[in-house]
Enzyme design. Structure first.
Site, PDB file in Angstrom:
ATOM      1  CG  HIS A 180      59.960 -97.346 -34.144  1.00 39.97           C
ATOM      2  ND1 HIS A 180      61.144 -97.956 -34.510  1.00 39.97           N
ATOM      3  CD2 HIS A 180      60.322 -96.140 -33.626  1.00 39.97           C
ATOM      4  CE1 HIS A 180      62.155 -97.174 -34.215  1.00 39.97           C
ATOM      5  NE2 HIS A 180      61.706 -96.070 -33.690  1.00 39.97           N
TER       6      HIS A 180
HETATM    7  O1  RIB Z   1      61.128 -98.400 -29.758  1.00 41.61           O
HETATM    8  C1  RIB Z   1      60.019 -97.859 -30.439  1.00 41.61           C
HETATM    9  C2  RIB Z   1      58.765 -98.057 -29.660  1.00 41.61           C
HETATM   10  O2  RIB Z   1      58.864 -97.382 -28.415  1.00 41.61           O
HETATM   11  C3  RIB Z   1      57.519 -97.466 -30.346  1.00 41.61           C
HETATM   12  O3  RIB Z   1      56.391 -98.245 -30.014  1.00 41.61           O
HETATM   13  C4  RIB Z   1      57.388 -96.108 -29.730  1.00 41.61           C
HETATM   14  O4  RIB Z   1      56.031 -95.638 -29.703  1.00 41.61           O
HETATM   15  C5  RIB Z   1      57.859 -96.371 -28.330  1.00 41.61           C
HETATM   16  O5  RIB Z   1      56.761 -96.882 -27.596  1.00 41.61           O
END
Ligand code: RIB
Ligand code: CA
Length: 315
Positions: free
Chosen positions: A240
Protein backbone atom coordinates in the site's frame (compact mmCIF):
# COMPACT_ATOMS: atom_id res chain seq x y z
CA UNK A 1 14.34 19.65 -10.36
CA UNK A 2 14.62 17.60 -7.18
CA UNK A 3 11.55 17.99 -5.06
CA UNK A 4 11.57 18.17 -1.28
CA UNK A 5 9.63 15.30 0.29
CA UNK A 6 8.10 15.16 3.77
CA UNK A 7 6.84 11.76 4.95
CA UNK A 8 4.23 11.29 7.68
CA UNK A 9 4.22 7.65 8.63
CA UNK A 10 3.34 4.87 11.10
CA UNK A 11 6.10 2.29 10.40
CA UNK A 12 4.89 -0.39 9.82
CA UNK A 13 6.25 -2.93 7.38
CA UNK A 14 4.90 -1.42 4.17
CA UNK A 15 5.88 2.01 5.50
CA UNK A 16 9.47 0.73 5.77
CA UNK A 17 9.39 -0.31 2.11
CA UNK A 18 7.97 3.07 1.12
CA UNK A 19 10.62 4.98 3.07
CA UNK A 20 13.36 2.87 1.46
CA UNK A 21 11.89 3.61 -1.97
CA UNK A 22 11.93 7.34 -1.29
CA UNK A 23 15.53 7.29 -0.03
CA UNK A 24 16.65 5.43 -3.14
CA UNK A 25 14.91 7.77 -5.60
CA UNK A 26 16.94 10.77 -6.82
CA UNK A 27 13.74 12.49 -7.95
CA UNK A 28 13.02 13.43 -4.35
CA UNK A 29 15.03 14.67 -1.38
CA UNK A 30 13.57 13.48 1.93
CA UNK A 31 13.86 16.53 4.21
CA UNK A 32 11.98 15.11 7.17
CA UNK A 33 9.89 12.30 8.60
CA UNK A 34 7.07 12.64 11.10
CA UNK A 35 5.56 9.76 13.02
CA UNK A 36 2.00 9.00 14.06
CA UNK A 37 0.17 6.29 15.97
CA UNK A 38 -1.49 3.73 13.75
CA UNK A 39 0.06 0.37 12.94
CA UNK A 40 1.54 0.57 16.40
CA UNK A 41 1.72 3.15 19.18
CA UNK A 42 3.61 6.40 18.68
CA UNK A 43 6.61 5.29 20.74
CA UNK A 44 7.01 2.22 18.52
CA UNK A 45 6.48 4.03 15.21
CA UNK A 46 8.96 6.75 16.25
CA UNK A 47 11.52 4.15 17.36
CA UNK A 48 11.05 2.38 14.03
CA UNK A 49 11.51 5.54 11.96
CA UNK A 50 14.72 6.35 13.84
CA UNK A 51 16.21 2.88 13.64
CA UNK A 52 15.25 2.42 10.00
CA UNK A 53 16.96 5.70 9.06
CA UNK A 54 20.03 4.65 11.03
CA UNK A 55 20.01 1.27 9.27
CA UNK A 56 19.82 3.05 5.89
CA UNK A 57 22.69 5.33 6.90
CA UNK A 58 20.40 8.36 6.81
CA UNK A 59 20.31 9.62 10.37
CA UNK A 60 20.88 13.04 8.82
CA UNK A 61 17.14 13.12 8.15
CA UNK A 62 15.31 14.62 11.14
CA UNK A 63 12.39 12.77 12.74
CA UNK A 64 9.61 14.55 14.64
CA UNK A 65 7.02 12.60 16.57
CA UNK A 66 3.38 13.55 16.41
CA UNK A 67 0.19 12.24 17.90
CA UNK A 68 -0.65 8.87 19.36
CA UNK A 69 -4.25 9.69 20.21
CA UNK A 70 -6.57 10.16 17.22
CA UNK A 71 -7.73 13.69 16.39
CA UNK A 72 -11.39 13.08 16.82
CA UNK A 73 -12.02 10.06 19.00
CA UNK A 74 -10.55 7.82 21.67
CA UNK A 75 -7.86 5.47 20.48
CA UNK A 76 -9.26 2.04 19.72
CA UNK A 77 -7.21 -1.02 20.56
CA UNK A 78 -7.28 -2.18 16.97
CA UNK A 79 -5.91 -5.60 17.67
CA UNK A 80 -4.08 -5.20 14.40
CA UNK A 81 -0.74 -6.15 15.92
CA UNK A 82 -0.84 -9.40 13.89
CA UNK A 83 -0.26 -7.35 10.72
CA UNK A 84 2.91 -5.52 11.74
CA UNK A 85 3.73 -7.13 15.09
CA UNK A 86 3.68 -5.56 18.52
CA UNK A 87 6.79 -3.49 17.75
CA UNK A 88 5.46 -2.47 14.32
CA UNK A 89 8.19 -4.33 12.40
CA UNK A 90 7.47 -8.00 13.09
CA UNK A 91 10.09 -8.19 15.84
CA UNK A 92 12.89 -7.55 13.35
CA UNK A 93 16.47 -7.68 14.60
CA UNK A 94 17.36 -3.99 14.27
CA UNK A 95 19.48 -2.17 16.86
CA UNK A 96 17.99 0.47 19.12
CA UNK A 97 18.37 3.90 17.56
CA UNK A 98 21.25 6.03 18.85
CA UNK A 99 19.46 9.16 17.62
CA UNK A 100 16.36 10.83 19.03
CA UNK A 101 13.39 12.64 17.58
CA UNK A 102 13.68 16.42 17.47
CA UNK A 103 11.94 18.33 20.26
CA UNK A 104 9.49 20.03 17.89
CA UNK A 105 6.15 18.28 17.51
CA UNK A 106 5.15 16.95 14.10
CA UNK A 107 2.77 19.72 13.00
CA UNK A 108 5.20 22.50 13.92
CA UNK A 109 8.07 20.57 12.30
CA UNK A 110 6.13 20.05 9.07
CA UNK A 111 5.06 23.71 8.99
CA UNK A 112 8.62 24.92 9.49
CA UNK A 113 9.98 22.65 6.76
CA UNK A 114 7.25 23.69 4.33
CA UNK A 115 7.70 27.41 5.01
CA UNK A 116 11.48 27.28 4.61
CA UNK A 117 12.02 24.80 1.77
CA UNK A 118 13.86 26.29 -1.22
CA UNK A 119 12.35 23.53 -3.36
CA UNK A 120 8.70 22.64 -4.08
CA UNK A 121 7.39 20.43 -1.28
CA UNK A 122 5.53 17.18 -1.67
CA UNK A 123 3.90 15.94 1.53
CA UNK A 124 2.96 12.27 1.70
CA UNK A 125 0.98 10.68 4.53
CA UNK A 126 1.10 6.90 4.72
CA UNK A 127 -0.57 6.44 8.09
CA UNK A 128 -3.64 7.88 9.82
CA UNK A 129 -4.10 11.61 9.11
CA UNK A 130 -3.96 12.72 12.74
CA UNK A 131 -0.81 14.85 12.38
CA UNK A 132 -2.04 16.41 9.14
CA UNK A 133 -5.34 17.44 10.77
CA UNK A 134 -3.41 19.19 13.53
CA UNK A 135 -1.14 20.77 10.90
CA UNK A 136 -4.04 22.39 9.03
CA UNK A 137 -5.63 23.48 12.32
CA UNK A 138 -2.49 25.04 13.78
CA UNK A 139 -0.64 26.20 10.65
CA UNK A 140 -3.21 26.89 7.89
CA UNK A 141 -0.82 29.32 6.21
CA UNK A 142 1.23 26.41 4.85
CA UNK A 143 -1.66 24.82 2.93
CA UNK A 144 -1.04 26.83 -0.28
CA UNK A 145 2.72 26.24 0.05
CA UNK A 146 2.37 22.46 -0.37
CA UNK A 147 2.95 21.67 -4.03
CA UNK A 148 1.42 18.20 -3.81
CA UNK A 149 -0.22 16.16 -1.07
CA UNK A 150 -0.48 12.40 -1.53
CA UNK A 151 -2.01 9.96 0.93
CA UNK A 152 -2.13 6.22 1.22
CA UNK A 153 -5.64 5.90 2.53
CA UNK A 154 -9.28 5.46 1.76
CA UNK A 155 -11.20 3.48 -0.80
CA UNK A 156 -13.83 4.58 -3.28
CA UNK A 157 -15.09 1.02 -3.40
CA UNK A 158 -14.10 -1.76 -0.96
CA UNK A 159 -12.41 -1.40 2.41
CA UNK A 160 -10.05 -3.60 4.40
CA UNK A 161 -10.80 -3.06 8.09
CA UNK A 162 -14.52 -3.02 7.26
CA UNK A 163 -16.37 -3.65 3.98
CA UNK A 164 -16.17 0.10 3.21
CA UNK A 165 -13.33 1.58 5.32
CA UNK A 166 -9.57 1.50 4.87
CA UNK A 167 -7.39 1.36 8.02
CA UNK A 168 -5.65 4.77 7.87
CA UNK A 169 -9.00 6.56 7.53
CA UNK A 170 -10.89 4.22 9.85
CA UNK A 171 -8.31 4.71 12.64
CA UNK A 172 -9.01 8.47 12.75
CA UNK A 173 -11.97 9.41 10.50
CA UNK A 174 -12.44 12.90 11.97
CA UNK A 175 -8.83 13.72 11.08
CA UNK A 176 -9.37 12.56 7.51
CA UNK A 177 -12.62 14.54 7.24
CA UNK A 178 -10.80 17.65 8.49
CA UNK A 179 -7.96 17.18 5.99
CA UNK A 180 -10.21 16.63 2.97
CA UNK A 181 -12.14 19.78 3.95
CA UNK A 182 -9.01 21.87 4.56
CA UNK A 183 -8.32 23.07 1.04
CA UNK A 184 -5.29 20.83 0.51
CA UNK A 185 -5.77 19.20 -2.87
CA UNK A 186 -5.40 15.54 -1.91
CA UNK A 187 -4.31 12.70 -4.17
CA UNK A 188 -6.04 9.72 -2.57
CA UNK A 189 -4.10 6.53 -3.29
CA UNK A 190 -6.54 4.08 -1.77
CA UNK A 191 -7.30 0.42 -1.84
CA UNK A 192 -8.84 0.80 -5.30
CA UNK A 193 -5.31 0.85 -6.68
CA UNK A 194 -3.29 -0.84 -3.94
CA UNK A 195 -5.48 -3.93 -3.96
CA UNK A 196 -5.06 -4.16 -7.73
CA UNK A 197 -1.31 -4.85 -7.35
CA UNK A 198 -0.17 -8.15 -5.84
CA UNK A 199 3.48 -8.37 -4.87
CA UNK A 200 4.02 -12.10 -4.99
CA UNK A 201 6.62 -13.54 -2.65
CA UNK A 202 8.95 -14.68 -5.44
CA UNK A 203 9.63 -11.02 -6.32
CA UNK A 204 11.47 -10.75 -2.98
CA UNK A 205 13.70 -13.78 -3.64
CA UNK A 206 16.71 -11.50 -4.16
CA UNK A 207 16.59 -10.56 -0.47
CA UNK A 208 17.76 -14.04 0.51
CA UNK A 209 21.39 -13.12 -0.13
CA UNK A 210 22.56 -13.10 3.47
CA UNK A 211 23.19 -9.33 3.39
CA UNK A 212 22.20 -7.02 6.25
CA UNK A 213 19.57 -5.34 4.07
CA UNK A 214 18.34 -8.68 2.74
CA UNK A 215 18.04 -10.21 6.21
CA UNK A 216 16.03 -7.29 7.60
CA UNK A 217 13.67 -6.93 4.66
CA UNK A 218 13.32 -10.67 4.15
CA UNK A 219 12.23 -10.95 7.78
CA UNK A 220 9.63 -8.18 7.74
CA UNK A 221 8.26 -9.06 4.30
CA UNK A 222 7.98 -12.76 5.08
CA UNK A 223 5.97 -11.83 8.18
CA UNK A 224 3.80 -9.47 6.12
CA UNK A 225 3.31 -12.23 3.51
CA UNK A 226 2.37 -14.72 6.23
CA UNK A 227 -0.42 -12.32 7.31
CA UNK A 228 -1.76 -11.92 3.78
CA UNK A 229 -1.49 -15.63 3.11
CA UNK A 230 -3.62 -16.29 6.20
CA UNK A 231 -6.35 -13.93 5.00
CA UNK A 232 -6.14 -14.29 1.23
CA UNK A 233 -4.60 -17.72 0.75
CA UNK A 234 -1.80 -16.44 -1.48
CA UNK A 235 1.90 -15.84 -0.74
CA UNK A 236 1.69 -12.17 -1.69
CA UNK A 237 1.32 -8.72 -0.13
CA UNK A 238 -0.24 -5.40 -1.04
CA UNK A 239 2.49 -2.75 -0.83
CA UNK A 240 0.00 0.00 0.00
CA UNK A 241 2.47 2.63 1.17
CA UNK A 242 5.11 2.01 -1.50
CA UNK A 243 2.44 2.41 -4.17
CA UNK A 244 1.43 5.78 -2.75
CA UNK A 245 5.13 6.67 -2.55
CA UNK A 246 5.52 5.77 -6.23
CA UNK A 247 2.82 8.31 -7.12
CA UNK A 248 4.58 10.93 -4.97
CA UNK A 249 7.97 10.24 -6.61
CA UNK A 250 6.66 9.84 -10.18
CA UNK A 251 3.55 12.06 -10.46
CA UNK A 252 0.74 10.68 -12.59
CA UNK A 253 2.20 7.20 -12.68
CA UNK A 254 -1.35 6.33 -11.69
CA UNK A 255 -4.62 6.96 -13.45
CA UNK A 256 -6.18 9.79 -11.42
CA UNK A 257 -9.71 11.20 -11.58
CA UNK A 258 -10.86 14.50 -10.00
CA UNK A 259 -13.27 13.89 -7.13
CA UNK A 260 -14.94 15.44 -4.12
CA UNK A 261 -14.01 13.21 -1.19
CA UNK A 262 -15.62 13.31 2.25
CA UNK A 263 -15.49 10.93 5.20
CA UNK A 264 -18.30 9.23 7.10
CA UNK A 265 -17.75 9.59 10.85
CA UNK A 266 -21.08 8.45 12.31
CA UNK A 267 -22.38 5.37 10.54
CA UNK A 268 -22.55 2.10 12.47
CA UNK A 269 -21.63 0.26 9.30
CA UNK A 270 -19.88 3.02 7.35
CA UNK A 271 -17.64 4.95 9.74
CA UNK A 272 -14.28 5.57 8.03
CA UNK A 273 -15.74 5.33 4.53
CA UNK A 274 -14.29 7.80 2.01
CA UNK A 275 -17.38 8.87 0.10
CA UNK A 276 -15.94 9.64 -3.34
CA UNK A 277 -18.02 11.83 -5.66
CA UNK A 278 -16.81 11.82 -9.27
CA UNK A 279 -20.07 13.19 -10.69
CA UNK A 280 -18.48 16.67 -10.91
CA UNK A 281 -21.65 18.61 -11.57
CA UNK A 282 -21.69 22.40 -11.22
CA UNK A 283 -22.60 22.03 -7.56
CA UNK A 284 -19.74 19.61 -6.81
CA UNK A 285 -16.21 21.03 -6.83
CA UNK A 286 -13.37 18.49 -6.55
CA UNK A 287 -11.09 18.65 -3.51
CA UNK A 288 -8.70 16.06 -4.81
CA UNK A 289 -8.12 13.06 -7.01
CA UNK A 290 -8.90 9.39 -6.60
CA UNK A 291 -6.29 6.96 -7.95
CA UNK A 292 -7.74 4.09 -9.92
CA UNK A 293 -4.91 2.13 -11.50
CA UNK A 294 -1.17 1.72 -12.06
CA UNK A 295 1.02 -0.47 -14.25
CA UNK A 296 1.89 -3.10 -11.63
CA UNK A 297 4.82 -4.53 -13.58
CA UNK A 298 6.37 -1.08 -14.01
CA UNK A 299 5.84 -0.42 -10.31
CA UNK A 300 7.62 -3.64 -9.37
CA UNK A 301 10.48 -2.94 -11.76
CA UNK A 302 11.05 0.52 -10.29
CA UNK A 303 10.57 -0.65 -6.70
CA UNK A 304 12.99 -3.57 -6.85
CA UNK A 305 15.59 -1.54 -8.75
CA UNK A 306 15.45 1.23 -6.14
CA UNK A 307 15.59 -1.16 -3.18
CA UNK A 308 18.53 -3.04 -4.72
CA UNK A 309 20.37 0.27 -5.12
CA UNK A 310 19.74 1.15 -1.47
CA UNK A 311 20.72 -2.37 -0.40
CA UNK A 312 24.09 -1.91 -2.10
CA UNK A 313 24.82 1.06 0.18
CA UNK A 314 23.68 -0.74 3.34
CA UNK A 315 25.48 -4.03 2.76
O1 RIB B 1 -4.65 0.06 4.87
C1 RIB B 1 -3.26 0.07 4.62
C2 RIB B 1 -2.58 1.11 5.45
O2 RIB B 1 -2.75 0.80 6.82
C3 RIB B 1 -1.06 1.16 5.23
O3 RIB B 1 -0.60 2.48 5.42
C4 RIB B 1 -0.51 0.29 6.32
O4 RIB B 1 0.81 0.66 6.73
C5 RIB B 1 -1.48 0.57 7.43
O5 RIB B 1 -1.06 1.75 8.08
CA1 CA C 1 1.26 2.96 6.94
Amino acid sequence: MTRALLIDTDPGIDDAVAIALALASPEVNVIGITTVGGNSGLAATTRNALRLLEFFGRSDIPVASGYDEPYGRAKMETGYEPVHGNDGLAGVDLPEPTTKAVSTDAPAFLADKIRNSPYPVTLIAIGPLTNIAHLVDKHPDVIPMIERFVIMGGAARTGNVTPVAEFNIWHDPEAAKRVFASGINTVMVGLDVTHSVKTHEHLWGWLKDGSKFGNVFDHILTSYTDFYSMFYGERMTHQHDALAMAEAIWPNMMELEPAFIDVECQGDLTTGMTVTDTRLRNDVKPNGYVAWSIDGDEFHTRLMSALAALASTVG
